[in-house]
Design a protein around this motif. Structure first.
Motif, PDB file in Angstrom:
ATOM      1  N   LEU A  14       0.867  -1.182   0.000  1.00  0.00           N
ATOM      2  CA  LEU A  14       0.000   0.000   0.000  1.00  0.00           C
ATOM      3  C   LEU A  14       0.899   1.226   0.000  1.00  0.00           C
ATOM      4  O   LEU A  14       1.917   1.243   0.681  1.00  0.00           O
ATOM      5  CB  LEU A  14      -0.898  -0.020   1.228  1.00  0.00           C
ATOM      6  N   GLU A  16       0.514   4.281   1.181  1.00  0.00           N
ATOM      7  CA  GLU A  16       0.687   4.895   2.497  1.00  0.00           C
ATOM      8  C   GLU A  16       1.029   3.794   3.488  1.00  0.00           C
ATOM      9  O   GLU A  16       1.059   2.627   3.137  1.00  0.00           O
ATOM     10  CB  GLU A  16      -0.616   5.544   2.971  1.00  0.00           C
ATOM     11  N   GLY A  17       1.239   4.193   4.698  1.00  0.00           N
ATOM     12  CA  GLY A  17       1.360   3.189   5.747  1.00  0.00           C
ATOM     13  C   GLY A  17       2.762   3.010   6.238  1.00  0.00           C
ATOM     14  O   GLY A  17       3.610   2.425   5.578  1.00  0.00           O
ATOM     15  N   GLY A  18       2.993   3.531   7.443  1.00  0.00           N
ATOM     16  CA  GLY A  18       4.304   3.464   8.060  1.00  0.00           C
ATOM     17  C   GLY A  18       4.731   2.043   8.382  1.00  0.00           C
ATOM     18  O   GLY A  18       5.916   1.752   8.487  1.00  0.00           O
ATOM     19  N   SER A  19       3.747   1.132   8.510  1.00  0.00           N
ATOM     20  CA  SER A  19       4.082  -0.226   8.927  1.00  0.00           C
ATOM     21  C   SER A  19       4.223  -1.163   7.733  1.00  0.00           C
ATOM     22  O   SER A  19       4.172  -2.377   7.901  1.00  0.00           O
ATOM     23  CB  SER A  19       3.011  -0.741   9.885  1.00  0.00           C
ATOM     24  N   VAL A  33      -5.769  -6.659   3.729  1.00  0.00           N
ATOM     25  CA  VAL A  33      -4.683  -5.746   4.078  1.00  0.00           C
ATOM     26  C   VAL A  33      -3.982  -6.358   5.278  1.00  0.00           C
ATOM     27  O   VAL A  33      -4.604  -6.560   6.323  1.00  0.00           O
ATOM     28  CB  VAL A  33      -5.222  -4.348   4.433  1.00  0.00           C
ATOM     29  N   LYS A  35      -1.216  -6.624   8.296  1.00  0.00           N
ATOM     30  CA  LYS A  35      -0.319  -5.977   9.243  1.00  0.00           C
ATOM     31  C   LYS A  35       0.693  -7.040   9.641  1.00  0.00           C
ATOM     32  O   LYS A  35       0.328  -8.022  10.285  1.00  0.00           O
ATOM     33  CB  LYS A  35      -1.104  -5.485  10.464  1.00  0.00           C
ATOM     34  N   ASP A  99     -10.136  -7.344   6.064  1.00  0.00           N
ATOM     35  CA  ASP A  99     -10.803  -7.448   4.777  1.00  0.00           C
ATOM     36  C   ASP A  99     -10.498  -6.190   3.953  1.00  0.00           C
ATOM     37  O   ASP A  99     -10.639  -5.067   4.443  1.00  0.00           O
ATOM     38  CB  ASP A  99     -12.310  -7.570   5.029  1.00  0.00           C
ATOM     39  N   TYR A 100     -10.061  -6.371   2.729  1.00  0.00           N
ATOM     40  CA  TYR A 100      -9.719  -5.239   1.856  1.00  0.00           C
ATOM     41  C   TYR A 100     -10.990  -4.670   1.231  1.00  0.00           C
ATOM     42  O   TYR A 100     -11.790  -5.409   0.658  1.00  0.00           O
ATOM     43  CB  TYR A 100      -8.748  -5.718   0.767  1.00  0.00           C
ATOM     44  N   LEU A 101     -11.158  -3.362   1.332  1.00  0.00           N
ATOM     45  CA  LEU A 101     -12.353  -2.712   0.777  1.00  0.00           C
ATOM     46  C   LEU A 101     -11.972  -2.013  -0.524  1.00  0.00           C
ATOM     47  O   LEU A 101     -11.465  -0.888  -0.508  1.00  0.00           O
ATOM     48  CB  LEU A 101     -12.914  -1.685   1.773  1.00  0.00           C
ATOM     49  N   SER A 104     -12.453   2.021  -1.805  1.00  0.00           N
ATOM     50  CA  SER A 104     -12.783   2.910  -0.684  1.00  0.00           C
ATOM     51  C   SER A 104     -11.898   4.156  -0.762  1.00  0.00           C
ATOM     52  O   SER A 104     -10.824   4.128  -1.356  1.00  0.00           O
ATOM     53  CB  SER A 104     -12.575   2.183   0.644  1.00  0.00           C
ATOM     54  N   MET A 106     -10.483   7.792   1.613  1.00  0.00           N
ATOM     55  CA  MET A 106     -10.296   8.259   2.987  1.00  0.00           C
ATOM     56  C   MET A 106     -11.309   9.385   3.261  1.00  0.00           C
ATOM     57  O   MET A 106     -11.516  10.251   2.422  1.00  0.00           O
ATOM     58  CB  MET A 106      -8.864   8.761   3.172  1.00  0.00           C
ATOM     59  N   ASN A 139      -4.546  12.484   9.180  1.00  0.00           N
ATOM     60  CA  ASN A 139      -4.580  11.055   8.885  1.00  0.00           C
ATOM     61  C   ASN A 139      -5.860  10.495   9.486  1.00  0.00           C
ATOM     62  O   ASN A 139      -5.902  10.131  10.653  1.00  0.00           O
ATOM     63  CB  ASN A 139      -3.327  10.405   9.498  1.00  0.00           C
ATOM     64  N   ASN A 141      -7.720   7.814   8.901  1.00  0.00           N
ATOM     65  CA  ASN A 141      -7.867   6.379   9.175  1.00  0.00           C
ATOM     66  C   ASN A 141      -9.337   5.981   9.283  1.00  0.00           C
ATOM     67  O   ASN A 141      -9.738   5.216  10.169  1.00  0.00           O
ATOM     68  CB  ASN A 141      -7.087   5.995  10.436  1.00  0.00           C
ATOM     69  N   ILE A 152     -10.360   2.202  10.391  1.00  0.00           N
ATOM     70  CA  ILE A 152      -9.226   1.273  10.235  1.00  0.00           C
ATOM     71  C   ILE A 152      -8.053   1.800  11.062  1.00  0.00           C
ATOM     72  O   ILE A 152      -8.101   2.909  11.586  1.00  0.00           O
ATOM     73  CB  ILE A 152      -8.767   1.148   8.762  1.00  0.00           C
ATOM     74  N   ASP A 153      -7.008   0.997  11.115  1.00  0.00           N
ATOM     75  CA  ASP A 153      -5.722   1.417  11.672  1.00  0.00           C
ATOM     76  C   ASP A 153      -5.772   1.758  13.158  1.00  0.00           C
ATOM     77  O   ASP A 153      -5.705   2.928  13.546  1.00  0.00           O
ATOM     78  CB  ASP A 153      -5.168   2.604  10.868  1.00  0.00           C
TER      79      ASP A 153
HETATM   80  N1  LIG Z   1      -9.283  -2.623   4.798  1.00  0.00           N
HETATM   81  C1  LIG Z   1      -8.798  -1.757   3.915  1.00  0.00           C
HETATM   82  N2  LIG Z   1      -9.355  -1.626   2.680  1.00  0.00           N
HETATM   83  C2  LIG Z   1      -8.844  -0.752   1.793  1.00  0.00           C
HETATM   84  N3  LIG Z   1      -7.779   0.033   2.004  1.00  0.00           N
HETATM   85  C3  LIG Z   1      -7.184  -0.049   3.196  1.00  0.00           C
HETATM   86  C4  LIG Z   1      -7.646  -0.934   4.216  1.00  0.00           C
HETATM   87  N4  LIG Z   1      -6.842  -0.820   5.287  1.00  0.00           N
HETATM   88  C5  LIG Z   1      -5.920   0.103   4.957  1.00  0.00           C
HETATM   89  N5  LIG Z   1      -6.108   0.586   3.711  1.00  0.00           N
HETATM   90  C6  LIG Z   1      -5.302   1.599   3.017  1.00  0.00           C
HETATM   91  O1  LIG Z   1      -3.949   1.411   3.386  1.00  0.00           O
HETATM   92  C7  LIG Z   1      -3.429   2.555   4.058  1.00  0.00           C
HETATM   93  C8  LIG Z   1      -2.503   2.122   5.176  1.00  0.00           C
HETATM   94  O2  LIG Z   1      -3.208   1.330   6.111  1.00  0.00           O
HETATM   95  P1  LIG Z   1      -3.124   1.635   7.678  1.00  0.00           P
HETATM   96  O3  LIG Z   1      -3.485   3.038   7.933  1.00  0.00           O
HETATM   97  O4  LIG Z   1      -3.934   0.603   8.372  1.00  0.00           O
HETATM   98  O5  LIG Z   1      -1.566   1.343   7.901  1.00  0.00           O
HETATM   99  P2  LIG Z   1      -0.468   2.069   8.791  1.00  0.00           P
HETATM  100  O6  LIG Z   1       0.845   1.510   8.428  1.00  0.00           O
HETATM  101  O7  LIG Z   1      -0.863   1.968  10.197  1.00  0.00           O
HETATM  102  O8  LIG Z   1      -0.579   3.518   8.264  1.00  0.00           O
HETATM  103  P3  LIG Z   1      -0.109   4.940   8.805  1.00  0.00           P
HETATM  104  O9  LIG Z   1       1.048   4.716   9.711  1.00  0.00           O
HETATM  105  O10 LIG Z   1       0.214   5.688   7.565  1.00  0.00           O
HETATM  106  O11 LIG Z   1      -1.320   5.484   9.494  1.00  0.00           O
HETATM  107  C9  LIG Z   1      -4.650   3.303   4.536  1.00  0.00           C
HETATM  108  O12 LIG Z   1      -4.391   4.662   4.686  1.00  0.00           O
HETATM  109  C10 LIG Z   1      -5.655   3.014   3.454  1.00  0.00           C
HETATM  110  O13 LIG Z   1      -5.467   3.873   2.354  1.00  0.00           O
END
Ligand SMILES: Nc1ncnc2c1ncn2[C@@H]1O[C@H](COP(=O)(O)OP(=O)(O)OP(=O)(O)O)[C@@H](O)[C@H]1O
Ligand SMILES: [Mg+2]
Length: 260
Positions: A14, A16-19, A33, A35, A99-101, A104, A106, A139, A141, A152-153
């Motif tokens: 993805l 975005e997403g620091g993790s 998605v 983690k 579950d991936y949406l 979708s 933000m 952000n 989320n 999410i997140d």
């Molecule tokens: N279930 C999902 N369905 C669709 N897209 C998703 C879903 N979960 C996450 N995403 C997308 O992936 C991105 C990163 O996911 P998430 O925020 O859970 O990760 P993160 O590493 O904790 O991110 P951050 O540190 O940037 O907040 C989200 O900003 C969103 O765009």
């Protein structure tokens, strides 16, 4: 009980997403998605994602389905990207996936997204209860999918678990960070949401959620707190925070009224 699926294909990281989350296909042909347990934030982020996510679901918020995802060593072997290969290798075993949406977007007030008062209030209550700082205009989320909201997140929630002895001090925290919550402007019914939330989060409900955390995750946390002590500690945190919930409810109600 959560479902367990097996990863069959790493599809795409993805953006975005620091993790370093990614979209992964599983043996039920679903897209998730993931983690990863081997990501920088570590196992505590997965535990927070699971505990807070299921509390959200118990409050009728639309958290995408959470499953356990088994990753075996074969998955990353042919992955051309070095960083991804290392991540998959460090993540063999049980990971967490949502579950991936597809399609979708933000939540974005500038795009005229809005929230109903009841739902916004419940989300504000939920984030104050779980001490989640990650639902801000920067952000959100918060996904919008078929015009409905999907939080999410929750990996940054329950921050106390990064410094276990701080738990005692955090139980009665008013959670001043709530003033930055993206849905605060819509949250005009926090007292009502609080009443419903307190009814739903009964001791058996909370216990069922705390029991979902796999023992190997608790055992993988560095330090000398045992898995059993951690589990008891989470339960104690939730039940006692609920008992003194007026502290953070009043803070949130006050923050909302300062906005309008
Ligand atoms: N279930 C999902 N369905 C669709 N897209 C998703 C879903 N979960 C996450 N995403 C997308 O992936 C991105 C990163 O996911 P998430 O925020 O859970 O990760 P993160 O590493 O904790 O991110 P951050 O540190 O940037 O907040 C989200 O900003 C969103 O765009
Ligand atoms: Mg995020």
């Amino acid at each position: 009980m959560l479902r367990t699926v097996r990863a069959t294909r790493y599809v795409v990281p993805l953006r975005e997403g620091g993790s370093l989350p990614a979209i992964v296909e599983a043996d039920d042909l679903g897209l998730y998605v993931v983690k990863f347990r081997g990501a920088g934030q570590g196992i505590l982020a997965l535990i927070a994602e699971l505990l807070a996510g299921e509390i959200g679901r118990a409050l009728s918020l639309r958290v995408p389905e959470i499953v356990f995802m088994e990753i075996d060593a074969a998955l990353g072997r042919n992955e051309p990207d070095y960083e991804i290969r290392q991540l998959l290798k460090a993540s063999t075993g049980t990971n967490l996936a949502l579950d991936y949406l597809p399609g979708s977007t933000m939540f974005d007030p500038a795009a005229r997204d809005k929230a109903a008062a009841e739902e916004a209030s419940m989300l504000v209550w939920f984030d104050a209860f779980t001490q989640n700082i990650d639902r801000t205009p920067r952000n959100a989320n918060l996904l919008v999918w078929h015009r409905k909201l999907y939080p999410i997140d929750h990996g940054a929630a329950l921050f106390f678990h990064h410094d276990w002895p701080s738990r005692e001090k955090k139980i009665a925290s008013p959670f001043l960070e709530i003033e930055h919550h993206i849905l605060l402007p819509w949250a005009s019914a926090i007292a009502g949401a609080a009443r419903i939330a307190r009814e739903r989060l009964t001791e058996p409900v909370l216990r069922g959620i705390v029991e979902l955390v796999p023992n190997p995750w608790l055992e993988a946390i560095p330090g000398d707190v045992s898995a059993a002590e951690r589990r008891t500690g989470y339960m104690d945190f939730f039940t006692r925070r609920l008992e003194c919930s007026t502290i953070f409810e009043e803070e949130a109600i006050g923050a909302h009224s300062r906005l309008v």
